[in-house]
Design a protein around this motif. Structure first.
Motif, short mmCIF file in Angstrom:
data_model
loop_
_atom_site.label_atom_id
_atom_site.label_comp_id
_atom_site.label_asym_id
_atom_site.label_seq_id
_atom_site.Cartn_x
_atom_site.Cartn_y
_atom_site.Cartn_z
N GLN A 114 -9.93 109.08 60.57
CA GLN A 114 -10.06 107.97 59.64
C GLN A 114 -9.31 106.72 60.13
OE1 GLN A 114 -9.42 111.26 58.15
NE2 GLN A 114 -11.64 111.23 58.29
N ASN A 181 -17.60 107.34 56.67
CA ASN A 181 -17.64 106.82 55.31
C ASN A 181 -17.70 105.29 55.37
OD1 ASN A 181 -14.90 105.63 55.30
ND2 ASN A 181 -14.19 107.74 55.35
N PRO A 182 -18.12 104.62 54.28
CA PRO A 182 -18.35 103.17 54.32
C PRO A 182 -17.15 102.35 54.82
CG PRO A 182 -19.26 104.09 52.32
CD PRO A 182 -18.51 105.20 52.99
N LYS A 183 -15.93 102.73 54.42
CA LYS A 183 -14.75 101.97 54.82
C LYS A 183 -14.52 102.04 56.33
CE LYS A 183 -9.79 101.51 53.92
NZ LYS A 183 -8.63 102.07 53.17
N ASP A 184 -14.59 103.26 56.88
CA ASP A 184 -14.38 103.43 58.32
C ASP A 184 -15.53 102.82 59.11
OD1 ASP A 184 -11.96 104.70 57.99
OD2 ASP A 184 -12.85 106.71 57.95
N GLU A 186 -17.24 100.15 58.29
CA GLU A 186 -17.01 98.70 58.34
C GLU A 186 -15.94 98.36 59.37
OE1 GLU A 186 -15.55 95.08 55.35
OE2 GLU A 186 -15.91 97.09 54.57
N MET A 187 -14.87 99.15 59.41
CA MET A 187 -13.80 98.92 60.38
C MET A 187 -14.33 99.08 61.80
SD MET A 187 -10.16 100.92 60.78
CE MET A 187 -10.96 102.47 61.23
#
Length: 340
Positions: A114, A181-184, A186-187
Motif C-alpha cells: 500500500q 484500491n482507488p487511493k493507491d 491514484e498515487m
C-alpha cells in the motif's frame, strides 16, 4: 588550443550552473506563499523563527528542488553511459526498458505494501529503490538475452528489444495498477507520470547513496567508455574486456535509474537529450561529457519542474510530462538527423 578548450568547458559549467541556481532561486522564493531572498536566507540559517517560513522551505520547496537536481544528475549520467555502451545516440534508459522494469517493480511494491512500509528504519527507506533495482536488473537481463548475437551487442537490435521489453513491462504495470484500491491507484498514476510534488527528505536519503556510489564508479571508467567507441576488436586489442565492462557499466546505470524511478516515477527524455547537449558543448571525451551531461540533466529537471508548477498554477503539471513535451520534438529531430 588547449587553453581555449579549457575555457570553453569552464564557461559551459558556469552557464549551466547559473541556470540551475536561477531556477532554484525562483522555485524557492515563488509560489502560493511568496518569500523574499532575506526570508529564505534567514530561514536556512535558522535566524527566522517563523513556523510558516520553516514549513514552506524545509517541508515543501527545498526537498523538491534537491530531488529535481539529484534526478537530473542521475538520469543525465545514466543516459550518457547507455549511449556510450551501445554506441547509439538515440539510446537512453527509458527506450531500453530499464525505466519500465524499475517502474513495474515499484508499482508492485505499492500494491503489496500500500505504498509504504511502517517505521523509519534503514530497511524501510531503502526498500523502494531495491524493488526498482530488481525490476531494472530484470529488464537489463532480458535485453541482453535477446539483443546479444554471437556474443556481440547490435545497437539497432538492442533498441528494438528495448522497445519490446518496455511494452511488456508497461502491460504488467497496467495490470497491477488495475488491481489496486482507488487511493493507491491514484498515487501510482501520478507517480508513473513522473512527478516530484510529494518530495521529502526520506526520498532524498533513499536516493543519495545510490548516486554517491555509482556516479564516481562510472566517472572512473570514462577512458574505458572512450575506448569502447571503437570497433569491438580494436577495443579488445587496446586491453579492454568489452563484455565485462559493458555489463558493469550497465549495472551501474540500472542502479542509478532504479533509484531515480523509485522517488520520481518515469521521467523520460532526460537521459536522451542531456548527453546530446553535453556532447555538442564539450566534445566526445566521457571524462568531460559525463559531468556536463549530469549538469544539463539537473538544469532540465529543475526548469521543467518550475514550468510545471508555475505556468499552470494553481494546478500542477508533472515534470515528466513537461520534459516529454520538449523531448518528443527533439527526438524526432535527432531521428531525422541520424537518417541523413
Amino acid at each position: 588550443m588547449y587553453n581555449t578548450n579549457r575555457r570553453k568547458k569552464g564557461m559551459v559549467v558556469l552557464v549551466t550552473s547559473a541556470i540551475i541556481l536561477l531556477a532554484s532561486y525562483i522555485s524557492i522564493t515563488n509560489g502560493t506563499f511568496d518569500m523574499t531572498v532575506s526570508d529564505v536566507i534567514k530561514t536556512l540559517l535558522g535566524m527566522d523563527t517563523s513556523r510558516e517560513h520553516h514549513l514552506v522551505i524545509f517541508d515543501f520547496r527545498l526537498p523538491r528542488i534537491i530531488i529535481a537536481l539529484l534526478l537530473g544528475l542521475g538520469l543525465g549520467t545514466a543516459g550518457a553511459v547507455v549511449q556510450g555502451i551501445v554506441r547509439n545516440p538515440l539510446a537512453d534508459p527509458g527506450m531500453l526498458g530499464i525505466n519500465a522494469g524499475a517502474g513495474t517493480a515499484i508499482v508492485l511494491f505499492m500494491f503489496l505494501f500500500q505504498g509504504t512500509i511502517t517505521g523509519a528504519s534503514f530497511f524501510s527507506i531503502m526498500t523502494m529503490p531495491l524493488f526498482g533495482l530488481v525490476g531494472g536488473l530484470a529488464a537489463a537481463a532480458l535485453i541482453l538475452m535477446f539483443a546479444l548475437e554471437r556474443g556481440k551487442l547490435d545497437s539497432q537490435r538492442l533498441i528494438l528489444v528495448g522497445i519490446a521489453v518496455s511494452s511488456g513491462f508497461g502491460a504488467i504495470t497496467l495490470f497491477v495498477s488495475l488491481k489496486m484500491n482507488p487511493k493507491d491507484f491514484e498515487m501510482a498514476t501520478v507517480w508513473l507520470a513522473g512527478s516530484i510534488y510529494n518530495a521529502n527528505w526520506q526520498f532524498i536519503i533513499a536516493m543519495l547513496p545510490w548516486l554517491m556510489i555509482f556516479i564516481p564508479l562510472i566517472w572512473r571508467k570514462s577512458l574505458i567508455l572512450d575506448v569502447m567507441q571503437l570497433e569491438e576488436g580494436s577495443a579488445m586489442g587496446a586491453g579492454v574486456s568489452v563484455n565485462r565492462e559493458r555489463i558493469l557499466l550497465l549495472l551501474y546505470s540500472v542502479g542509478i535509474v532504479s533509484a531515480c524511478v523509485a522517488v520520481a516515477g518515469s521521467v523520460g527524455f532526460v537521459g536522451l537529450i542531456a548527453p546530446h547537449i553535453a556532447r555538442r558543448l564539450v566534445g566526445l571525451h566521457h571524462r568531460h561529457m559525463i559531468p556536463v551531461s549530469g549538469l544539463v540533466g539537473m538544469a532540465m529537471v529543475v526548469v521543467g519542474d518550475l514550468i510545471g508548477k508555475t505556468i499552470f498554477a494553481p494546478a500542477e503539471l508533472p515534470v515528466g510530462i513537461v520534459i516529454s513535451i520538449i523531448g518528443v520534438p527533439y527526438f524526432v529531430y535527432l531521428l531525422f538527423k541520424t537518417r541523413v
